[in-house]
Design an enzyme around this catalytic site. Structure first.
Site, mmCIF file in Angstrom:
data_model
loop_
_atom_site.group_PDB
_atom_site.id
_atom_site.type_symbol
_atom_site.label_atom_id
_atom_site.label_comp_id
_atom_site.label_asym_id
_atom_site.label_seq_id
_atom_site.Cartn_x
_atom_site.Cartn_y
_atom_site.Cartn_z
ATOM 1 N N SER A 1 4.767 7.484 10.292
ATOM 2 C CA SER A 1 4.783 8.235 11.542
ATOM 3 C C SER A 1 4.654 7.303 12.752
ATOM 4 C CB SER A 1 3.638 9.243 11.548
ATOM 5 O OG SER A 1 2.402 8.587 11.434
ATOM 6 N N THR A 2 5.188 7.749 13.860
ATOM 7 C CA THR A 2 5.092 6.980 15.104
ATOM 8 C C THR A 2 3.629 6.816 15.515
ATOM 9 O OG1 THR A 2 7.306 7.616 15.785
ATOM 10 C CG2 THR A 2 5.807 6.990 17.545
ATOM 11 N N GLU A 3 2.856 7.863 15.257
ATOM 12 C CA GLU A 3 1.431 7.838 15.584
ATOM 13 C C GLU A 3 0.715 6.685 14.854
ATOM 14 O OE1 GLU A 3 -0.282 11.263 13.809
ATOM 15 O OE2 GLU A 3 -2.307 10.821 14.507
ATOM 16 N N CYS B 1 13.479 10.431 7.794
ATOM 17 C CA CYS B 1 13.435 9.971 9.176
ATOM 18 C C CYS B 1 14.798 10.020 9.856
ATOM 19 C CB CYS B 1 12.841 8.571 9.245
ATOM 20 S SG CYS B 1 13.611 7.421 8.125
ATOM 21 N N GLU C 1 9.207 15.706 15.833
ATOM 22 C CA GLU C 1 9.702 15.421 14.487
ATOM 23 C C GLU C 1 8.995 16.369 13.523
ATOM 24 O OE1 GLU C 1 8.661 11.820 12.172
ATOM 25 O OE2 GLU C 1 10.790 11.673 11.701
ATOM 26 N N LYS D 1 0.869 -1.184 0.000
ATOM 27 C CA LYS D 1 0.000 0.000 0.000
ATOM 28 C C LYS D 1 0.901 1.228 0.000
ATOM 29 C CE LYS D 1 -1.921 2.882 2.183
ATOM 30 N NZ LYS D 1 -1.691 4.314 1.861
ATOM 31 N N GLU E 1 9.360 1.121 11.058
ATOM 32 C CA GLU E 1 10.395 2.155 10.918
ATOM 33 C C GLU E 1 9.679 3.485 11.080
ATOM 34 O OE1 GLU E 1 13.504 1.677 10.645
ATOM 35 O OE2 GLU E 1 13.683 -0.387 9.924
ATOM 36 N N GLY F 1 2.237 4.154 13.498
ATOM 37 C CA GLY F 1 2.885 2.926 13.966
ATOM 38 C C GLY F 1 2.136 2.300 15.137
#
Ligand code: NAI
Ligand code: MG
Length: 503
Positions: free
Chosen positions: A253-255, A308, A405, A199, A274, A257
């Protein structure tokens, strides 16, 4: 900031032909229309103009793609020898080179990156990566184990391990480097014998669609590689939650993730992540400033900071602080902003108007909180989503642009006047992230002591973001789970079967 060409050169006929097509989804080796009939527009971030439309895949399309990938796992693909999988990856590298000009143009139009970067990526990074992984299938080995289960004696039993493909992989990738992100998931998936539902990011779906065609040309059997374009909340979320997916490989993004991890709990699929970064660049007083200055500028401004690994927190020894800040600011002021297709451009646009507003928000917060704006800080008046390379000096750890970030071209400089490496490291590690970092000094002993103290998946000395297909890459802390690249990059795509045979 110097002269800016506003009108970009036109792409060549191959890219134009590709852009004008009605794109579908690539499922089971066929181009199919999205079940919903919906499409979305794709924009050139360098002009803000619509350049193509892509299919908006949703849950029903993900179902079809996962079913195709599941079937393909035990089809002709399972009969490929390791050497044949290697040859296929090598062929894919050849095809990328053969279609380099078209891929370069599509990548620039989709993502905005400058020509020199796109050329380097398409002509070197991607083919080198496929060829590196082309060497692995023939070297994926299990072990024989000197075990004696259930009281057996040596000679009466043999225990050994098989490394098997983990199965159906769902790959969800971001927009900041579309082709490298695809390559990082596709190469180990093919090397290990997995099947894939990819995707791509809704902001940059184009080169993934072109690569799907090249996979067919390289001889990838139907259903092994499927590409479903669409939005994160629909296509991405459906893939992450799908019970027929064995593993999700996510970059973003960590969000998101965190959402992926939650979505994976249904069938407890394996997850590699990642995520974000806020990497430190630490410059000691003895460092070679003629290397530090261009190195620090590149560490932060590469891909307009949408990277990143970006070195966005620059810690400079007080003795050389002013020279480094002025040197980096001088580079920032003279970088030529422009459309990626213009060979003179050194610095492209951000990916979207939304991303530019996000970056602007961080810059405004930095100003409000008392940061010293040395250069940049605004958007030039021209079409496209450009934002100036920006340097803030005299920053403090509690300031918004130092903490978050930004994913934009904003460098935050702090200084130190300290010989206590633990205290310097504590500052450098004062972040939820731990992806990359660099140390700049001529003193190798000092460098190594500092390297040991930095809590990141990767640290470089006198360079930043050292990438190579063979070097493991991934994050500590909230920068992710697992490693990509290198031999370690195969691990998330493999599972171990322990076999014991008694006779
Ligand atoms: P994002 O994390 O939302 O997008 C990355 C991918 O995840 C895209 O393919 C997207 O469609 C997909 N996605 C989004 N929501 C999803 C969901 N609920 N389930 C499954 N897949 C989903 O990143 P976005 O919103 O484009 O950028 C926001 C910020 O994220 C950036 O400003 C940056 O700070 C960070 N980011 C970091 C990246 C990295 O490589 N570390 C890459 C992209 C963004
Ligand atoms: Mg998002």
């Amino acid at each position: 900031m110097s002269r800016m060409n506003v009108v970009p050169p036109s792409p060549g006929p191959a890219a134009q032909n590709f852009l004008s097509r009605a794109h579908g989804l690539f499922i089971n080796g066929q181009w199919v229309a999205p079940r919903s009939g919906k499409h979305f527009d794709v924009f050139d971030p360098g002009t803000g103009q619509k350049i193509a439309t892509a299919a908006a895949g949703e849950a029903a399309d993900i179902d079809a793609a996962v079913a195709a990938a599941r079937t393909a796992l035990t089809g002709p693909w399972a009969k490929f020898t390791a050497a044949e999988r290697g040859k296929l990856l090598w062929k894919l590298a050849d095809l990328v080179e053969q279609h380099a000009q078209e891929l370069i143009e599509l990548e620039i139009l989709d993502n905005g990156q400058p020509l020199a970067i796109a050329q380097y990526v398409v002509r070197h990074v991607v083919p080198d990566f496929f060829r590196y992984y082309a060497g692995w299938p023939t070297k994926i080995e299990g072990a024989t184990i000197p075990a004696a289960p259930q009281g057996r004696r040596p000679g009466d039993v043999l225990s050994f391990t098989l490394r098997e493909p983990i199965g159906v992989v769902g790959a969800i990738i971001p927009w900041n480097a579309p082709l490298p992100m695809l390559m990082v998931k596709l190469a180990p998936a093919l090397a290990t014998g997995c099947t894939l539902v990819l995707k791509p990011a809704e902001l940059t779906p184009l080169t993934a669609l072109r690569m799907a065609q090249l996979c067919t040309e390289a001889g990838v059997p139907e259903g092994v590689v499927n590409v479903v374009t669409g939005f994160g909340e629909t296509a991405g979320a459906a893939l992450a939650a799908h019970p027929g997916v064995d593993k999700i490989a996510f970059t973003g993004s960590t969000e998101v993730g965190r959402l992926i991890v939650k979505a994976a709990t249904g069938n407890l699929k394996k997850v590699s992540l990642e995520l974000g970064g806020k990497s430190p660049v630490i410059v000691f007083a003895d460092a070679a400033l003629e290397q530090v200055i261009p190195g620090a500028a590149r560490a932060c401004f590469f891909l307009q900071g949408q990277n990143c690994m970006a070195g966005t927190r620059l810690y400079v020894h007080e003795k050389v602080h002013d020279r480094v800040v002025e040197g980096v600011a001088q580079i920032a002021r003279t970088m030529q902003l422009g459309h990626g297709l213009d060979p003179a451009s050194q610095f492209g646009p951000l990916i979207s108007a939304e991303q530019r507003e996000r970056v602007r928000g961080f810059v405004e917060a930095g100003k409000r909180e008392g940061g010293e704006l040395v250069c940049g800080g605004g958007a030039p008046t021209r079409p496209g989503y450009f934002f100036e390379p920006t340097v803030f000096a005299r920053m403090r750890a509690d300031m918004t642009p130092v903490k978050g970030e930004i994913f934009g071209p904003v460098l935050c400089v702090q200084s130190f006047d300290d010989s206590d490496l633990d205290r310097i490291a504590a500052e450098a590690n004062n972040t939820i992230y731990g992806l990359s970092g660099s140390v700049w000094t001529r003193d190798i002993g000092l460098a190594m002591q500092m390297v040991r103290r930095i809590d990141s998946g990767q640290v470089s000395v006198n360079m930043h973001a050292a990438l190579d297909p063979a070097i493991p890459f991934g994050g500590n802390k909230q920068s992710g789970w697992g490693r990509e690249f290198g031999k370690e990059g195969l691990e998330p795509y493999l599972k171990t079967k322990a076999i014991s045979v008694a006779w």
